[in-house]
Design an enzyme around this catalytic site. Structure first.
Site, PDB file in Angstrom:
ATOM      1  N   ASP A 180      -0.029   5.088   0.914  1.00  0.00           N
ATOM      2  CA  ASP A 180      -0.239   6.041   2.000  1.00  0.00           C
ATOM      3  C   ASP A 180      -0.276   5.309   3.344  1.00  0.00           C
ATOM      4  OD1 ASP A 180      -0.918   8.190   3.538  1.00  0.00           O
ATOM      5  OD2 ASP A 180      -3.038   8.094   3.041  1.00  0.00           O
ATOM      6  N   ASP A 202       0.871  -1.160   0.000  1.00  0.00           N
ATOM      7  CA  ASP A 202       0.000   0.000   0.000  1.00  0.00           C
ATOM      8  C   ASP A 202       0.920   1.226   0.000  1.00  0.00           C
ATOM      9  OD1 ASP A 202      -2.427   1.544   0.529  1.00  0.00           O
ATOM     10  OD2 ASP A 202      -1.636   1.779   2.553  1.00  0.00           O
ATOM     11  N   GLU A 254       0.091  -3.317   4.625  1.00  0.00           N
ATOM     12  CA  GLU A 254      -1.051  -2.381   4.697  1.00  0.00           C
ATOM     13  C   GLU A 254      -1.137  -1.663   6.040  1.00  0.00           C
ATOM     14  OE1 GLU A 254      -3.753  -0.844   3.854  1.00  0.00           O
ATOM     15  OE2 GLU A 254      -3.993  -1.412   1.781  1.00  0.00           O
ATOM     16  N   ASP A 255      -1.640  -0.433   6.019  1.00  0.00           N
ATOM     17  CA  ASP A 255      -1.838   0.286   7.293  1.00  0.00           C
ATOM     18  C   ASP A 255      -3.318   0.425   7.648  1.00  0.00           C
ATOM     19  OD1 ASP A 255      -2.389   2.184   5.215  1.00  0.00           O
ATOM     20  OD2 ASP A 255      -2.300   3.752   6.742  1.00  0.00           O
ATOM     21  N   LYS A 257     -10.836  -1.088  -1.715  1.00  0.00           N
ATOM     22  CA  LYS A 257     -10.617  -1.997  -0.592  1.00  0.00           C
ATOM     23  C   LYS A 257     -11.785  -1.815   0.373  1.00  0.00           C
ATOM     24  CE  LYS A 257      -5.713  -0.825  -1.061  1.00  0.00           C
ATOM     25  NZ  LYS A 257      -4.598  -0.045  -0.507  1.00  0.00           N
ATOM     26  N   LYS A 279      -8.734   7.441   5.736  1.00  0.00           N
ATOM     27  CA  LYS A 279      -7.527   6.667   5.395  1.00  0.00           C
ATOM     28  C   LYS A 279      -7.880   5.400   4.622  1.00  0.00           C
ATOM     29  CE  LYS A 279      -4.235   8.218   8.813  1.00  0.00           C
ATOM     30  NZ  LYS A 279      -3.430   7.880   9.978  1.00  0.00           N
ATOM     31  N   GLY A 280      -7.232   5.216   3.469  1.00  0.00           N
ATOM     32  CA  GLY A 280      -7.442   4.014   2.657  1.00  0.00           C
ATOM     33  C   GLY A 280      -8.749   4.019   1.882  1.00  0.00           C
ATOM     34  N   ASN A 319      -3.087   9.333  -7.502  1.00  0.00           N
ATOM     35  CA  ASN A 319      -1.870  10.154  -7.563  1.00  0.00           C
ATOM     36  C   ASN A 319      -0.615   9.360  -7.199  1.00  0.00           C
ATOM     37  OD1 ASN A 319      -3.173  12.784  -8.096  1.00  0.00           O
ATOM     38  ND2 ASN A 319      -4.126  12.412  -6.106  1.00  0.00           N
ATOM     39  N   SER A 353      -2.328   0.552  -4.466  1.00  0.00           N
ATOM     40  CA  SER A 353      -2.855   1.734  -3.765  1.00  0.00           C
ATOM     41  C   SER A 353      -4.190   2.189  -4.347  1.00  0.00           C
ATOM     42  CB  SER A 353      -1.829   2.875  -3.891  1.00  0.00           C
ATOM     43  OG  SER A 353      -2.395   4.098  -3.519  1.00  0.00           O
ATOM     44  N   ALA A 354      -5.020   2.764  -3.489  1.00  0.00           N
ATOM     45  CA  ALA A 354      -6.296   3.315  -3.943  1.00  0.00           C
ATOM     46  C   ALA A 354      -6.111   4.675  -4.604  1.00  0.00           C
ATOM     47  CB  ALA A 354      -7.232   3.471  -2.739  1.00  0.00           C
ATOM     48  N   SER A 355      -4.916   5.262  -4.464  1.00  0.00           N
ATOM     49  CA  SER A 355      -4.717   6.645  -4.913  1.00  0.00           C
ATOM     50  C   SER A 355      -4.511   6.766  -6.416  1.00  0.00           C
ATOM     51  CB  SER A 355      -3.511   7.258  -4.200  1.00  0.00           C
ATOM     52  OG  SER A 355      -3.269   8.541  -4.713  1.00  0.00           O
ATOM     53  N   ARG A 373     -11.374   8.594  -3.126  1.00  0.00           N
ATOM     54  CA  ARG A 373     -11.574  10.046  -3.082  1.00  0.00           C
ATOM     55  C   ARG A 373     -13.043  10.427  -2.892  1.00  0.00           C
ATOM     56  NH1 ARG A 373      -9.084  13.041  -8.092  1.00  0.00           N
ATOM     57  NH2 ARG A 373      -7.354  11.687  -7.479  1.00  0.00           N
TER      58      ARG A 373
END
Ligand code: B16
Ligand code: MG
Length: 219
Positions: A10, A8, A170-171, A146, A44-45, A119, A115-117, A48
């Site tokens: 972030d 992951d 993962e965090d 996720k 978090k996670g 960016n 990652s879900a981002s 957007r």
């Protein structure tokens, strides 16, 4: 046997949560309400648009805007977020991460980002980490957030490794659930009590080695 590690972004590789939070605060201020750090934790996670819903709910404005207005607000938040991340440097990579990624590559382990981002590539470029990854799966490539396993399943598929030979770092609890649903083992990073479903928990990558990973996970 471990043949692939999926990370992951972030909260695991960099702490961009603080920039997401500041950008959401700016939007909330424009709308005339406060968005607290505790409320920020809930984003978090999360994708957007789902994060925007959390922000609007915090201001009691969840039903006030059309889909078009919401897309415009999310774009505005992203412009603000991009201003923050465009100034990032390699110094912001979390302790021990760079060394651990290099060690994995030396061991012949596939290294993948999940990652879900949307960016993610900008951040990896700014932090000079892009060459460390065999494949990058980000929010532009997946449609299901996720805890859906899509992001990790796709990562494993792209490097041709079976899920049982993959470990996810993962965090977020939703990310640990996604890993389990993908048939992968997981390492919960950061020490949150919400990560107790992970195969192994890790405070930080500082001093953590591939040998320790094998010892704890590959039994
Ligand atoms: P963007 P991760 C997630 O990244 C963040 O944790 C989450 O706060 C953010 O809303 C999401 O990415 C989408 O980011 O707006 O840049 O597309 O933890 O999956 O690496
Ligand atoms: Mg995360």
């Amino acid at each position: 046997m471990i043949s692939c590690c999926i990370f992951d972004l972030d909260g695991v590789i960099v702490d961009t949560a603080k920039y997401h939070y500041l950008a959401w605060v700016e939007l909330a201020q424009k709308l005339g309400f406060e968005f607290t750090p505790e409320q920020g934790e809930l984003t978090k996670g999360v994708s957007r648009m789902a994060s925007l819903d959390i922000v609007l709910r915090a201001g009691g404005m969840e039903d006030r805007f059309s889909e078009e207005e919401k897309l415009r607000m999310a774009a505005e938040k992203n412009e603000c977020y991009l201003r923050f991340i465009s100034r990032m440097t390699a110094d912001e990579v979390l302790p021990g991460v760079d060394r651990f990624l290099k060690e994995l590559r030396d061991e012949g382990i596939k290294v993948v980002l999940g990652s879900a981002s949307k960016n993610a590539r900008v951040i990896l470029d700014r932090c000079r980490l892009t060459p460390q990854f065999d494949r990058i799966v980000d929010g532009t490539l997946v449609s299901k957030a996720k805890p859906d396993p899509e992001v990790f399943a796709k990562g494993a598929e792209l490097v041709g490794i079976a899920p049982r030979a993959c470990v996810v770092f993962e965090d977020a609890a939703a990310g640990i659930e996604a890993a389990t649903r993908a048939g992968m083992r997981s390492v919960g990073v950061g020490g949150s009590p919400l990560l107790d479903k992970a195969t192994l928990q890790l405070k930080s990558f500082e001093g953590f080695t591939f040998e320790q990973l094998l010892r704890h996970i590959d039994r």
